[in-house]
Every structure is written in C-alpha cells, then in structure tokens.
Write an enzyme that holds these catalytic residues in place. Sequence first.
Site, PDB file in Angstrom:
ATOM      1  N   ASP A   1      32.330  35.214  32.993  1.00  0.00           N
ATOM      2  CA  ASP A   1      31.871  34.193  32.050  1.00  0.00           C
ATOM      3  C   ASP A   1      30.349  34.141  31.882  1.00  0.00           C
ATOM      4  O   ASP A   1      29.842  33.567  30.927  1.00  0.00           O
ATOM      5  CB  ASP A   1      32.414  32.810  32.448  1.00  0.00           C
ATOM      6  CG  ASP A   1      32.110  32.452  33.899  1.00  0.00           C
ATOM      7  OD1 ASP A   1      30.971  32.665  34.334  1.00  0.00           O
ATOM      8  OD2 ASP A   1      33.025  31.944  34.585  1.00  0.00           O
TER       9      ASP A   1
ATOM     10  N   HIS B 172      32.844  42.763  37.763  1.00  0.00           N
ATOM     11  CA  HIS B 172      33.803  43.113  36.705  1.00  0.00           C
ATOM     12  C   HIS B 172      33.217  43.009  35.311  1.00  0.00           C
ATOM     13  O   HIS B 172      33.945  42.810  34.349  1.00  0.00           O
ATOM     14  CB  HIS B 172      35.051  42.214  36.817  1.00  0.00           C
ATOM     15  CG  HIS B 172      35.728  42.301  38.145  1.00  0.00           C
ATOM     16  ND1 HIS B 172      36.383  41.252  38.730  1.00  0.00           N
ATOM     17  CD2 HIS B 172      35.827  43.340  39.016  1.00  0.00           C
ATOM     18  CE1 HIS B 172      36.850  41.630  39.903  1.00  0.00           C
ATOM     19  NE2 HIS B 172      36.532  42.884  40.098  1.00  0.00           N
TER      20      HIS B 172
ATOM     21  N   THR C 122      37.993  32.439  45.323  1.00  0.00           N
ATOM     22  CA  THR C 122      38.753  33.669  45.079  1.00  0.00           C
ATOM     23  C   THR C 122      39.814  33.831  46.163  1.00  0.00           C
ATOM     24  O   THR C 122      39.589  33.435  47.304  1.00  0.00           O
ATOM     25  CB  THR C 122      37.829  34.914  45.069  1.00  0.00           C
ATOM     26  OG1 THR C 122      38.630  36.103  45.022  1.00  0.00           O
ATOM     27  CG2 THR C 122      36.923  34.979  46.295  1.00  0.00           C
TER      28      THR C 122
ATOM     29  N   THR D 230      40.383  26.334  47.128  1.00  0.00           N
ATOM     30  CA  THR D 230      41.270  25.176  47.004  1.00  0.00           C
ATOM     31  C   THR D 230      42.554  25.348  47.802  1.00  0.00           C
ATOM     32  O   THR D 230      43.199  24.372  48.167  1.00  0.00           O
ATOM     33  CB  THR D 230      41.650  24.916  45.526  1.00  0.00           C
ATOM     34  OG1 THR D 230      42.020  26.166  44.957  1.00  0.00           O
ATOM     35  CG2 THR D 230      40.509  24.304  44.752  1.00  0.00           C
TER      36      THR D 230
END
Length: 370
Positions: A187, A213, A311, A341
Amino acid sequence: MRHEFVLPITPPSTVEKKSQTEDHRNEGLKPRKLLPQLKRSVCNRKPRLKYRPELNTVFDLDAYVDLPHSSKLRHHHKGNDADFIKYALNYSKRMVVVSGAGVSVAAGIPDFRSSEGIFSTVNGGSGKDLFDYNRVYGDESMGVKFNQLMVSLFKLSKDCRPTKFHEMLNSFAKDGRLLRLYTQNIDGLDTQLPHLSTNVPLTKPIPSTVQLHGSVRHMECNKCLNVEPFDPAIFRCDDEYDSPTEIIPSCPQCEEFETVRKIAGLRSTGVGKLRPRVILYNEIHPEGDFIGEIANNDLKKRLDCLIIVGTSLKIPGVKNICRQFAAKVHANKGIVLYLNTSMPPKNVLDSLKFVDMIVLGDCQHITSLL
Ligand SMILES: [Zn+2]
C-alpha cells in the site's frame, strides 16, 4: 563612464556578514556546543535489562491497555512483561521490523490476502488466486479482476493515512534506531513517511524501507524495465471489449522506441507490457537476490531488537528472513517481539525458535506503551 563598473576595493557589507556566520559554524566544534548532544546520549544510555520472560511468553496487549492505570493487576501481574516491551521500544538502538497487512488495517486497508479479506468476496475468488501469477495472467476474466483489485487498492492507499504504528516506526527511524523496515505491504503507507522512504527500483544506498513485494504505487514494463507511477486509467477493469484500455497495457516508452526504429529502417524488437509493480505468487522475484544481500548485510550489524508485526508469516522467504534475524538478535541478547491479533501457528514459532514475547492484540495499542 567605465569606472562605474570597477569592483569596489572594500567588500560589500554582505560579504562581511557571510564570514561572521562561518565563524558561528566553526564554533559548533567547540565542546560548549557539543554539550546538549552529549547530554542526550547520556539520557539515552541503555539501562540494564532487569527481567527477561521465558521464550514465547504471551502478553495480552488489548486487555492490558483496557486496564485502568491504577489497577493492581496492571502494576504487579503484568507489569514486568509490559516493562519488557517498553524497554524494547524505548532503548533498542538497532531494530529490524518485519511488517504485514496487520499494520495497515487501522488505516482502512483490509487484509485482502487473507481468506476473510473483502476482495475475496467481492471478486468471487480466493485472495491467494488473485495473487497467483499463473492465474492472474492465465485468463482474461482473472486479469480484469486483478486490475480491479490493483486499481481499488491504489485508490484506497492514496486516500488512507499512515497509522499511529507507522508513525512510531517513522520516529524510530528518525532517531536512528531503526536499521530496516522489511514490509510485505504493497500500500505504500509506510514508505510515504519521510524517514521510512524507499527506492523504486531498489538501489544503493539502501533505503530505510525494503518493500518485499513491491507496491501498487508503481508500474513497470517487462521489456525495457521502465518504472513509472501507477496510472489506474490505463488498466481495463470491466468486460467491455471495445474499451480503449487493455488488461495488460503496452508500454509507451517501448512503442516510442519502435517508431524510431521503424523510421531508421531497423527491425522491430517488440513492445513490452506494463504491470503493477507487485510481486505475485509463482513468479521469480526480480529483486530477490538483492534483498537477500541486504538482509545478509543487516545480519552483520549488532541488532538488538526484532519486531515481527501484523503478519502470520505464511510466505516461506519472509519466515526465513525472520528466523535468521531472530537467531541473531537472540545471540546479541536483544529482544524479539511477535505482535499480531492472533497466535502465530506452532510451526512458525518452532521455526523462529527465539521469540521472547508474543504480544497479542491490535498493534496500534502498542504505541501507548511508549
Ligand atoms: Zn517498455
């Protein structure tokens, strides 16, 4: 009349002023001027680490942040673990951060690669298929879907602002404490911050952020390798076959070369295709060797902190980099934090070997521990 243009013997007043400022600059070398810097380095001296948890200790970040400041639990039960995290954030001098989609979720960018990501439902394909080179360029409808994904992600990333977590990394970099950010995110929210910038394509001197990436902010020709800012208007995003746009647009620079060659009577060498500069599954990473070289060089520095964040380390190459960094940081008696998370899978933890603390929760909450 000629004498009017003769240079004055005494220098104009501005010249005198300039020499004065130069004197001031020389004063900077005197000890008196160095004092504030010395003071700062004394304040930042790393205190002794008094407590180290057992490997793979789980810290519930969200629950900790929710506890009232006066809570006894906050001070006694979880206090040591929280202090350990604070120590890592406040005193580490050579940090490496490996980030994933989790750090951008709070900015409004969904974790589109995961099975729950909104793009997977919108486009009727799995997130992974949409990032598979053979699938994306295997048939037209997948090509169109991929373009939709890239264009919407590009527009979304332009509208979103970096998060508190991004800002925290930026401040580490500003203080000279972040050796490198290895980001899996395409992003560009991280690299738009002044101290987390990158080079596209990747060149020396090595920038603070290495994009593992690529990103949706650029497109590249597969023939002449010309890199340009991403232009969403030239990628076909619908099924209208008389559309002026193409699924894989031709490169204007190659077309120009072709025209010139034609005029010069030279044979045609073909026109390349423009692609979003995003690395897909099942494709050879054009910068893979260079990134490996950068990581190897970083491994030689005296790393004292590794933060793996947002990740689940599903990509083997990234997991491998993390494994090597974790071993090195551990050998240097540094701190390895895994912030996510959800719990990392057991095979990931086994592979990493040296995770001091698994910090469970929203990575944005960790900024409140600074
Ligand atoms: Zn080209």
